[in-house]
Design a protein around this motif. Structure first.
Motif, PDB file in Angstrom:
ATOM      1  N   THR A  88     -11.556   4.541   3.719  1.00  0.00           N
ATOM      2  CA  THR A  88     -12.670   5.098   2.948  1.00  0.00           C
ATOM      3  C   THR A  88     -13.921   4.331   3.336  1.00  0.00           C
ATOM      4  O   THR A  88     -13.910   3.103   3.393  1.00  0.00           O
ATOM      5  N   GLU A 140       0.825  -1.203   0.000  1.00  0.00           N
ATOM      6  CA  GLU A 140       0.000   0.000   0.000  1.00  0.00           C
ATOM      7  C   GLU A 140       0.860   1.254   0.000  1.00  0.00           C
ATOM      8  O   GLU A 140       0.474   2.297  -0.528  1.00  0.00           O
ATOM      9  N   ARG A 141       2.028   1.163   0.627  1.00  0.00           N
ATOM     10  CA  ARG A 141       2.844   2.351   0.825  1.00  0.00           C
ATOM     11  C   ARG A 141       3.736   2.680  -0.373  1.00  0.00           C
ATOM     12  O   ARG A 141       4.100   3.817  -0.583  1.00  0.00           O
ATOM     13  N   ASP A 171      -3.026   4.831   7.313  1.00  0.00           N
ATOM     14  CA  ASP A 171      -3.029   5.879   6.309  1.00  0.00           C
ATOM     15  C   ASP A 171      -4.448   6.419   6.126  1.00  0.00           C
ATOM     16  O   ASP A 171      -4.774   7.454   6.693  1.00  0.00           O
ATOM     17  N   VAL A 172      -5.215   5.702   5.390  1.00  0.00           N
ATOM     18  CA  VAL A 172      -6.523   6.271   5.088  1.00  0.00           C
ATOM     19  C   VAL A 172      -7.585   5.169   5.027  1.00  0.00           C
ATOM     20  O   VAL A 172      -7.335   4.061   4.569  1.00  0.00           O
ATOM     21  N   LYS A 192      -8.392  10.147   7.369  1.00  0.00           N
ATOM     22  CA  LYS A 192      -6.998  10.204   6.932  1.00  0.00           C
ATOM     23  C   LYS A 192      -6.097  10.282   8.153  1.00  0.00           C
ATOM     24  O   LYS A 192      -6.485  10.826   9.189  1.00  0.00           O
ATOM     25  N   THR A 232     -13.942   9.866   4.510  1.00  0.00           N
ATOM     26  CA  THR A 232     -12.528   9.511   4.441  1.00  0.00           C
ATOM     27  C   THR A 232     -11.911   9.817   5.789  1.00  0.00           C
ATOM     28  O   THR A 232     -12.081  10.935   6.303  1.00  0.00           O
ATOM     29  N   ASN A 257       2.578   9.372   4.102  1.00  0.00           N
ATOM     30  CA  ASN A 257       2.327   7.998   4.501  1.00  0.00           C
ATOM     31  C   ASN A 257       2.924   6.994   3.532  1.00  0.00           C
ATOM     32  O   ASN A 257       2.263   6.100   3.039  1.00  0.00           O
ATOM     33  N   ASP A 290     -12.534   0.736   1.793  1.00  0.00           N
ATOM     34  CA  ASP A 290     -11.099   0.532   1.574  1.00  0.00           C
ATOM     35  C   ASP A 290     -10.360   0.918   2.832  1.00  0.00           C
ATOM     36  O   ASP A 290     -10.691   1.903   3.493  1.00  0.00           O
ATOM     37  N   PHE A 291      -9.363   0.135   3.153  1.00  0.00           N
ATOM     38  CA  PHE A 291      -8.610   0.419   4.372  1.00  0.00           C
ATOM     39  C   PHE A 291      -7.134   0.344   4.079  1.00  0.00           C
ATOM     40  O   PHE A 291      -6.613  -0.700   3.695  1.00  0.00           O
ATOM     41  N   LYS A 292      -6.454   1.455   4.222  1.00  0.00           N
ATOM     42  CA  LYS A 292      -4.999   1.457   4.081  1.00  0.00           C
ATOM     43  C   LYS A 292      -4.421   1.669   5.467  1.00  0.00           C
ATOM     44  O   LYS A 292      -4.603   2.731   6.070  1.00  0.00           O
ATOM     45  N   VAL A 293      -3.703   0.659   5.917  1.00  0.00           N
ATOM     46  CA  VAL A 293      -3.237   0.674   7.292  1.00  0.00           C
ATOM     47  C   VAL A 293      -2.442   1.935   7.590  1.00  0.00           C
ATOM     48  O   VAL A 293      -1.574   2.331   6.828  1.00  0.00           O
TER      49      VAL A 293
END
Ligand code: ATP
Ligand code: ATP
Ligand code: MG
Ligand code: MG
Lengths: 335, 340, 310, 336, 545
Positions: free
Chosen positions: E191, A110-111, E188-189, E212, E210, A285, E183-186
């Motif tokens: 949705t 993801e990063r 980070d963000v 963030k 969102t 991030n 959506d899940f960004k560890v």
């Protein structure tokens, strides 16, 4: 050449294993625990249980061997599975972040995009700025351009990015409102508008990093061009009646770039590693931010994995730099 | 021009000064010479006497600053090279004047293959297409005696031995059929057997192509072997100039004489002791007001300190045409130094 | 040989050599300006506090006064203003400069010492070359932060016990920075030594029977001086910044020790409200680095007898 | 001095079957797959007080011989007996003790002097290493050496860059003389010097030999200079000795075709002698890592015979005092 | 109307690492989880309990709580469905309890379910929680954002050791809340979009959310107040000057609410001297040589001007306090004695205690021992300012102070091997902030029991960091655990609070820190809450038209 590469790769294995062990012990030994983010309202018994559930209470060597297995066997299996739809992994335990309970490789996946876009673009732009500056200040040594360039690059070295970054944010984002202060990692470029948005949010961090990179690379370029300008073959080229443009941009440049290209190659791992400070300032991030965050909460699997990948990159790019040297410079032969 | 035809190259009163932080260095002082078509002029002199600087001044190869070519004329045909605009000068370099440098190891660009380096001037000056240039490059390599020329075009300089690299350099210099070839110590870095090969090659090429050549060297032996005329330099000046035989058999300047005596001979009786020229070369920080060789000269007298001698003819011909010398002292009869 | 003939030459010897260096150094305009500036800076941090006698940590104990004294802009009483709790920034800059300059210098020396040692050994002794270079790779790959954490954690108490808290911290910080920043100079020096080793004068020393140790000291080290000087100038900048990061992480000096790095960090926090606060330490750090850089250039030229002779 | 004269006839230096191979490692495991045979089976002797000239083309192994003799390289095989000790067999400390006896003068006077040391430091270095002189005594000795090589004492505190090439070479010679050596390897001491200065250095070397009874191995590719200084001359080609002869014999009548070619290639500063017949050799010297089979000159030899490509000729006495390695000169016995 | 207001942008500068509050109780994670997951009941802005999935709050009066206090019965609202459309049943509630109490699960909210014997499901809409012993405060399980209900169908396979490898479940839990994760960004963000099956058909007003993460408090505040990039930023704790400057921007406003978080100085009652053998430092074996005298502790407290601290460090986000439990009102002591600084009084106290400056160096001493203390805290700009200020005042009364600041990860990490944790307390005084979950202070007060003193025996994991030990206090804790009724419980808490602060001064409370967040002017319906998730009523938020 091939044997040279193979040989170096073989040598790299024990080195990397050792590096991984040292990193593991180091991170494990560092004070701080994965429980530091858990609020004080959570009683000690519960904390103990949480540690146990993560396996953090096992002896360090056991955890290291487990990590090795996961890194070198399980994760590649998952990668293959993901690519070809096979099922080698059979649900084996992956490397899981203690903090977020998410596989570390998923986090990295993801990063990586934002780190690569921002840091990579910055690196590229830095190079594109640095080369002409370096070349021209060497060509016109001691001219005002050169003196200015030297000054600029020295200042570029000495002013930390957290300083320049914040100033840029203050001026261009807060006061002028031209750019956003927070990077949107969800942004996909689908149309003209989103492209503009993307460029806008990249503008500031890329500027900061590019300036920093440019400062460094332009110094190397200048030194290298200067050295080559004094070489006999330059005189030969002039004696042949070649225009200055050809002399400088063909004969001198090609030779000067050899060391510069290796410097650039050696700096490339940082593109993947992210720019820790800049990522934090601009809330990008990326990998750098992930690493620093993981260090702060002693998320050992994440720290270990990212750092180790970074170590692999460093070792790999060392090798690539050597190979590049050989490709660019026909005099060098590896056997 | 009383003697002979019009020279291809005519240098008059050339002056070059290096303006450095530590003060000016008057590296070339009032150097004049001329070169006839097909002639080979040898230039000798000790290290630092201004041989290279003179030749590079001619075609604007000196880096400026610090170099300042501040006087004289250099006529190549009808063009004065010193006043020609840079672009015109560039067109002349490589096309009408070819240059071969001392060190074949470093004078070729290590990262381009030999072919492209030969083809560069061809395409630049002769406007050849790539294919034409390639054909010509092969010819040139064959001309300088490199076997299997077509394949070798793709080779890099480091894949050549020193002698072969020097041949490549010569090929580059000859590429555009120049009127004048200037060779600055082209064989100094080479072994005797290889040097012999190159000398042989030059002799041959001169016969074939008929160009004028300036050959700079330390080695009087080389001059004796190939040159028509010789010019001896000392302290940035021409101290003696003349046909090779005349100069070698009847050197007029004390420096020339000393030079000839310092060299041990390969044949004939062995000297018990070599004669050395004692003392230091001159410091060129100001234009000389006295004879630069005076401190080392065994024959120096009052006038040498007071006045820098002008060149004077020995054999009655014009300066630069016959045998001339810049010395106040008149050399005694020539048998003293002649070889037995 | 009589004493009379030896004496004058002997007398001349030490003086002329250093005077030559100085004479050449003086010709480098940039270096001279930089030297003067650096001296001014040194005077500022060393002599300054003797003249400007405000305690850098002095906070007016009277809360009313203290509140009034907070966040003041420059004035005669406080030429650089005061910070958010009413401390005099000029005094803090002076005091902070002492620490920053001391840390930077010593840490740079440590880094250069380690880097040069490793580089020379690796370059000179083929057998340990691979090992040392892999070691360098390893240090390059190590994550800095945990390493520093571990170092502090392991040795802080011991060092504090032996040397007292501030000296102990100083030593540890300096070592920590040194130990984590020597790798680049090691690489550069190694490359240089590899080339120097093949020089004929090294061979000449061998033919005399000079042992390796002295060959290194006498013939190799002085000739790697110039890349080392370059690394050193860069090292100073890096050390000042690293110290600030360490302080920021609580690994550096106690929180009431101002350093330029920390002042800069704090200043960046207040950049919206009091932008001038970031300017002082920013200028001080950049100026130091610039000066050191130019002095390094000048010194490199001056120490090289070839350039000096021109 | 007396000593030197007393043993004048006995060999001071005896080199037998000296080999110096630089290993080539290739492949994944860095296996030893070949050697650069820089010096391949070289034997000669030098009598005390004598000068042996060593000539040959660049890369033929002259310097390597010189360095291997002094054990600046570890020779691969062979014996080098100097003044009674077998140098390659000495233990490190014994070797160090032995160093004063044998010294070296290097090719490039610029490169062989540490640019950051003063003349006094450079000349004093061997004294520091091998003597316990006080500062005064050391200085006295340094001045004495400077006098010996004709350097003005006032230059003691100058740096090498401030000298001309000839003067630099004098510094190098003074350094070599500091410990009263008996044997000096001169590795092309004049090659980098201007012609007008070469004579100074050669004269100096000769003077010193006369005064101190020195023994020289004089390496050079300048054949006229070797003719001037050497008593006997060894001609090397591709790591091997082609011919060793007394000077006059060699120059008058070279036996080995390579020696002959070499001599003929030297340009002579005599425009009248141009009629002299030159032998122009074809091609380049083969690589010492891959020398040709048989005689290693066979690829360029104008008088090559089929046998030369098969069998390596041995160095053998062809005339009194003359050793030659050539099938033309030593026809091999038909039995092989 | 649901989804009419487009996108809501929320900024949690400490990024969200998981949406399952049972795996991390970090405030950010819990609050983000509250967008998706619902508990049976939550707390409103005044600390009152309001039903959420339950029909009403059970009490003894309405029969929901058994008279003997051993059980509580919740009734679920009818017709509530999970976001995937399946109905919510009591089985899910029971499952949640099983999930969190599995011994290998490492559940972070284990304390919420402490004392629960079993959970019974007499029918799909009834949940009965049976306790092992009478529970005077039976509302811990299934209430507040920290203990929401998980879907059994989704998490069934994630019990025990498998809990942490259920990545998909932990990052995209199916809930009953107003939003669904897309959506899940560890870190980070995240949705989210409006839950199509949300129980109130008109809510939420936003179609998309969102959340963030990244940056710091200052940047977060700026993003709402200055650049307007975000609608809401959590925990924008910045210094007062910056607060003022940002508010001038006019794009948004800061909102605050006070809860139970108190910044305090804890005084070490045991000797932290490094001369003691390891294992005996900071243990009750060696009482503190200076602080054993209460007058010294009181003097330290008196010398501090809490108003200045608030003005320098918190502005609107804090208020001076003398109490450990500042809220809710029924259990907060009204002590305000300490609010005026009294330097002279402090000096007098020290003199009385025998500490005088006998050698004239400005530092008091007694029996040849200097009044010198080490003052530690975590690295944090405000805390360092506090350290400097407090040091100044203490110097003024003749106390020498050495300062130390420690990386928060180490300080709060509780790593038994590190000497720098706040539990080890290898210093004389230390500063940090603490609070309690929900409104009931019982677990909080019982931290100061004698047997909760951290030491080598319990791997330094005790909660009684200042090593206060008083049998009378222990007795009060015991009494509290069996006292029923808000008033009576409140009285007991007040008494205990005073014992720790006003009477003994082992804790010197400094600032009552509120929650402090930034809200864009374009958001309507936001109600700040310090007792539950700040996003507790996000379903009611809307965009100003
Ligand atoms: N860039 C320069 N700056 C200052 N002086 C210079 C420069 N280049 C050459 N000189 C001086 O000019 C003089 C003539 O040099 P030049 O190279 O022509 O000598 P040369 O006769 O070619 O010697 P060599 O035989 O060594 O090549 C020398 O004294 C030299 O020091
Ligand atoms: N250290 C080394 N490693 C590998 N090969 C070497 C080494 N030193 C010398 N050689 C090789 O050994 C051969 C002989 O070299 P040497 O320097 O002895 O030649 P030389 O006769 O002295 O030549 P020159 O006249 O150029 O000094 C050359 O082919 C050279 O490449
Ligand atoms: Mg020249
Ligand atoms: Mg050699």
């Amino acid at each position: 050449m091939l044997t040279f590469i193979l040989r170096r790769l073989m040598l790299a294995i024990p080195t990397l294993l050792l590096i991984s062990l040292v990193i593991f012990l180091l991170v494990d030994f560092a004070p701080g625990s994965p429980m530091s983010e858990i609020p004080l309202t959570v009683p000690p018994e519960v904390r103990q249980k949480m540690m146990a559930a993560m396996g953090a209470d096992k002896p360090v060597m056991v955890r290291y061997v487990l990590w090795l297995r996961q890194f070198f066997i399980v994760e590649p299996q998952y990668a293959i599975d993901a690519l070809f739809g096979t099922d080698f992994a059979q649900g084996a335990q992956r490397i899981i972040s203690w903090q977020s309970k998410v596989p570390v490789f998923q986090i990295i996946g993801e990063r990586l995009p934002q780190t690569l876009t921002v840091v990579g673009t910055a690196y590229l732009i830095g190079i594109l700025i640095a080369l002409p500056i370096g070349i021209y200040s060497a060509y016109r040594q001691y001219s005002w351009f050169d003196i200015g360039g030297t000054f600029f690059s020295t200042v570029g070295f000495s002013v930390p990015t957290f300083f320049t970054g914040n100033i840029l944010i203050l001026i261009f984002a807060v006061k002028l409102g031209w750019f956003p202060t927070i990077y949107d990692t969800n942004l996909r470029i689908t149309d003209w508008e989103s492209l503009v948005k993307m460029l806008k949010q990249m503008a500031l961090p890329v500027t900061v990093l590019a300036l920093f990179n440019a400062a460094e690379i332009s110094r190397y370029t200048r030194a290298s061009v200067l050295e080559n300008l004094g070489q006999d073959y330059v005189r030969t080229a002039r004696a042949k009646g070649m225009p200055e443009r050809v002399v400088l941009l063909k004969h001198v440049l090609r030779n000067s770039l050899i060391p510069v290209v290796t410097v650039i190659a050696l700096g490339l791992p940082t593109v993947f590693g992210g720019a820790i400070v800049t990522e934090q300032i601009f809330k990008i991030n990326g990998i750098g931010a992930a690493l620093i965050g993981a260090i702060h909460v002693s998320d050992l699997p994440t720290v270990q994995t990212i750092t180790f990948i970074f170590a692999v990159l460093i070792v790999a790019f060392n090798l690539i730099a050597d190979i590049l040297y050989g490709i660019l410079d026909p005099r060098i032969r590896y056997d | 021009m009383p003697d002979g035809a019009r020279p291809v190259l005519d240098v008059r009163g050339l002056k070059t000064v290096f303006r450095t932080r530590g003060g000016d260095v008057h590296a070339v002082n009032d150097v004049s010479f001329s070169l006839q078509k097909g002639e080979l002029l040898g230039v000798v002199g000790e290290s630092g006497s201004g041989k290279s600087v003179t030749m590079m001044s001619l075609i604007g190869l000196l880096p400026s600053p610090p170099a300042d070519v501040c006087g004289g004329t250099v006529m190549l045909g009808d063009t004065d090279l010193l006043t020609a605009p840079p672009e015109e000068l560039r067109q002349i370099r490589g096309a009408r004047i070819g240059f071969v440098f001392q060190d074949p190891m470093t004078s070729l660009n290590p990262v381009f293959n030999v072919g492209s380096q030969i083809m560069e001037p061809l395409r630049e000056h002769m406007g050849m297409t790539k294919a034409q240039a390639e054909v010509r490059a092969v010819e040139l390599l064959e001309l300088v005696g490199i076997p299997d020329a077509r394949r070798r075009l793709k080779s890099y300089p480091h894949q050549f031995s020193g002698g072969m690299r020097q041949r490549v350099m010569i090929a580059i210099a000859l590429a555009c059929d120049p009127d004048v070839l200037i060779a600055d110590e082209p064989t100094t870095a080479l072994d005797v057997t290889i040097q012999a090969q190159i000398l042989e090659l030059v002799k041959e090429l001169r016969q074939k192509l008929g160009m004028a050549i300036i050959w700079i060297t330390h080695d009087l032996g080389v001059i004796a072997g190939i040159a028509d005329r010789v010019m001896v330099m000392y302290g940035g000046q021409v101290v003696e100039q003349g046909p090779v035989r005349a100069v070698f058999s009847a050197p007029q300047h004390p420096y020339t004489r000393a030079l000839l005596r310092t060299i041990p001979k390969l044949h004939g009786p062995r000297d018990a002791r070599l004669e050395a020229i004692s003392g230091q070369p001159p410091i060129l920080s100001a234009p000389p007001t006295s004879c630069p060789f005076r401190p080392r000269c065994p024959h120096a007298f009052d006038r040498c300190a007071a006045e820098n001698p002008a060149r004077r003819a020995i054999d009655g011909r014009a300066i630069g045409q016959g045998h001339d010398v810049a010395c106040h002292w008149t050399a005694p009869a020539m048998q003293e130094v002649a070889h037995a | 040989m009589t004493d009379t003939s030896a004496a004058p030459i002997k007398l001349e010897k030490p003086r002329s050599q250093w005077r030559d260096v100085w004479v050449q150094f003086r010709q480098h305009k940039g270096a001279m300006v930089a030297l003067v500036l650096l001296c001014v800076m040194a005077a500022f941090v060393l002599i300054g506090p003797l003249i400007w006698r405000i305690d850098p940590n002095f906070i007016d104990p009277d809360p009313v006064k203290m509140i009034r004294l907070r966040n003041k802009g420059p004035s005669w009483d406080h030429p650089m203003g005061t910070d958010q709790i009413g401390r005099d920034i000029l005094a803090r800059m002076m005091f902070g400069g002492r620490i920053s300059l001391a840390v930077a210098t010593v840490a740079m020396l440590v880094a250069i010492f380690i880097g040069t040692t490793v580089g020379v050994l690796a370059g000179y002794f083929r057998r340990i070359d691979g090992l040392l270079m892999r070691l360098t790779d390893m240090f390059l790959a190590l994550p800095l932060l945990p390493l520093l954490l571990v170092m502090m954690f392991l040795f802080r108490d011991a060092a504090a016990k032996v040397l007292g808290p501030s000296m102990g911290t100083f030593l540890l910080i300096v070592l920590a920075i040194g130990v984590t920043s020597w790798m680049h100079s090691a690489r550069i020096v190694r490359g240089e030594v590899l080339a120097l080793k093949e020089r004929e004068y090294v061979l000449a020393a061998r033919s005399i029977g000079t042992p390796a140790r002295r060959i290194i000291l006498r013939h190799i080290l002085p000739n790697v001086l110039s890349p080392v000087l370059v690394a050193a100038t860069l090292g100073i900048a890096a050390a000042i910044i690293t110290e600030s990061v360490l302080s920021f992480l609580g690994l550096g000096f106690p929180p009431d020790f101002p350093t330029w790095g920390r002042l800069l960090y704090d200043g960046v926090d207040a950049i919206r409200t009091y932008p001038e606060r970031v300017v002082w330490p920013g200028i001080a750090i950049s100026l130091t680095v610039l000066c050191v850089n130019y002095i390094g250039d000048g010194l490199r030229d001056a120490l090289d007898p070839r350039i000096r002779g021109r | 001095m007396l000593d030197a004269q007393g043993t004048a006839a006995a060999p001071l230096v005896q080199v037998s079957n000296l080999k110096m191979y630089f290993p080539i490692y290739t492949g994944l495991l860095r296996r030893h797959t070949g050697d650069v045979k820089a010096v391949d089976d070289v034997s000669f002797t030098i009598r005390a007080g004598e000068t042996l000239g060593l000539v040959g083309e660049s890369g033929c192994g002259k310097s390597t011989v010189g360095r291997a003799i002094l054990r600046l390289y570890e020779p691969t095989a062979g014996r080098v007996v100097i003044d009674g000790d077998d140098i390659p067999a000495l233990a490190p400390e014994a070797l160090r003790k032995k160093r004063p006896v044998m010294q070296m003068v290097f090719q490039d006077p610029q490169a062989s002097l540490n640019p950051r040391m003063t003349v006094a430091d450079i000349i004093g270095e061997p004294l520091d290493e091998h003597t316990n002189l006080t500062g005064q005594e050391k200085l006295a000795r340094i001045y004495e050496l400077m006098d010996q090589v004709g350097l003005n004492r006032a230059f003691a505190n100058r740096y090498p860059f401030a000298f001309s090439g000839g003067q630099r070479q004098r510094i190098g010679i003074a350094r070599a003389l500091a410990l009263n050596p008996r044997f000096i390897v001169c590795d092309e001491p004049i090659a980098a010097l201007d012609v007008s200065i070469q004579a100074q250095v050669v004269n100096l070397l000769e003077d010193l030999q006369d005064r101190l009874g020195l023994t020289y191995l004089f390496i050079s590719h300048d054949l006229s200079m070797v003719r001037h200084i050497a008593d006997r001359v060894a001609v090397m080609y591709l790591g091997q000795i082609a011919e060793i002869s007394p000077r006059d014999d060699l120059y008058a009548n070279p036996l080995h075709p390579y020696a002959e070619a070499l001599l003929s290639a030297v340009p002579e500063p005599d425009p009248n002698g141009a009629a002299r017949q030159r032998i122009i050799l074809k091609g380049d010297v083969p690589s010492p890592a891959n020398p040709p089979k048989g005689c290693n000159f066979c690829t360029r030899c104008p008088k090559v015979m089929p046998v030369c490509r098969e069998i390596e000729p041995k160095l053998a006495e062809a005339a009194p005092g003359r050793m030659v390695a050539c099938h033309l000169i030593n026809p091999i016995p038909s039995t092989g | 109307e649901r989804g009419a207001d487009g996108e809501l942008k929320i900024l949690y500068y400490q990024a969200v690492s998981t949406l399952n509050p049972y795996l991390s109780s970090g405030t950010k994670d819990v609050e983000a989880g509250s967008l998706v997951l619902d508990p049976l009941a939550s707390f409103d802005q005044d600390g009152n309990m309001v039903p959420r999935l339950a029909v009403e709050i059970p009490t003894v009066e309405n029969g929901g709580v058994a008279a003997d206090l051993t059980s509580i019965t919740w009734k679920l609202k009818e017709g509530i469905t999970w976001s995937d459309g399946t109905p919510l049943t009591s089985e899910d509630v029971k499952f949640t309890w099983e999930y969190c109490t599995h011994p290998e699960g490492g559940c972070a909210q284990g304390a919420k379910y402490e004392g629960v014997k079993t959970v019974e499901t007499p029918d799909p809409l009834t949940v009965k929680v049976v306790f092992e012993a009478p529970k005077p405060y039976p509302y811990q399980p299934f209430t507040g954002a920290t203990a929401p209900i998980l879907q059994k169908a989704q998490f069934g396979a994630c019990v025990g050791a498998a809990a942490s490898s259920c990545t998909e479940q932990n990052s995209k839990p199916i809930g009953t809340g107003p939003f669904v994760v897309t959506d899940f960004k560890v870190n980070d963000v995240i949705t989210l979009e409006a839950n199509p099956n949300y129980r109130d058909a008109a809510k939420p007003a936003f179609a998309k959310v969102t959340v963030k993460g990244g940056g710091d408090a200052l940047a977060a505040a700026s993003a709402v107040m200055e650049t307007g990039e975000f609608d809401y930023a959590w925990n924008t704790q910045i210094n007062p000057e910056q607060q003022a400057q940002m508010e001038a921007g006019g794009k948004g406003k800061f909102v605050n609410a006070f809860g139970t978080l108190v910044e305090r100085i804890e005084i070490n009652m045991t000797d932290p001297s490094s001369d003691l053998p390891e294992g005996e430092r900071s243990t009750p074996k060696h009482p503190h040589p200076i602080f054993s005298d209460a007058r010294v502790r009181q003097a330290l407290s008196k010398a501090i001007d809490r108003n200045v601290l608030v003005e320098v460090g918190y502005g609107a986000a804090g208020r001076p306090t003398c109490n450990l439990v500042p809220a809710p009102a029924y259990q907060a002591s009204d002590n305000t004695d300490c609010l005026t600084q009294d330097i002279e009084g402090a000096k007098k106290l020290l003199e009385e205690a025998g500490w005088v400056d006998s050698d004239g160096d400005g530092i008091r001493d007694k029996d040849g021992k200097k009044l010198s203390i080490l003052y530690q805290t975590s690295v944090n700009a405000v805390r360092q300012d506090f350290q400097a200020l407090v040091k100044g005042w203490w110097n003024e009364i003749g106390v020498e102070v050495e300062l130390k600041s420690i990386d928060p990860g180490v300080y709060f990490g509780g790593d038994a091997a590190s000497p720098d944790t706040f539990q080890k307390f290898y210093a004389d005084v230390e500063m940090y902030a603490n609070n309690f979950d929900g409104t009931d202070a019982e677990p909080y007060m019982s931290q100061y029991l004698c047997d909760k003193i951290p030491g080598p025996d319990n791997q330094w994991q005790g909660e009684n960091v200042n090593r206060f030990c008083d049998p009378a206090y222990d007795a009060l804790v015991k009494e509290l655990s069996s006292t029923v009724g808000i008033e009576a419980r409140g009285a007991l808490v007040k008494k205990m609070n005073d014992m720790l602060t006003k009477d003994s001064h082992v804790i010197i409370p400094l600032v009552d820190r509120g929650r402090f967040s930034a809200q864009s002017n374009s958001i309507d319906g936001f109600i700040m809450n310090s007792w539950d998730s700040e996003l507790w009523n996000v379903a009611d938020w809307s965009r100003v038209k």
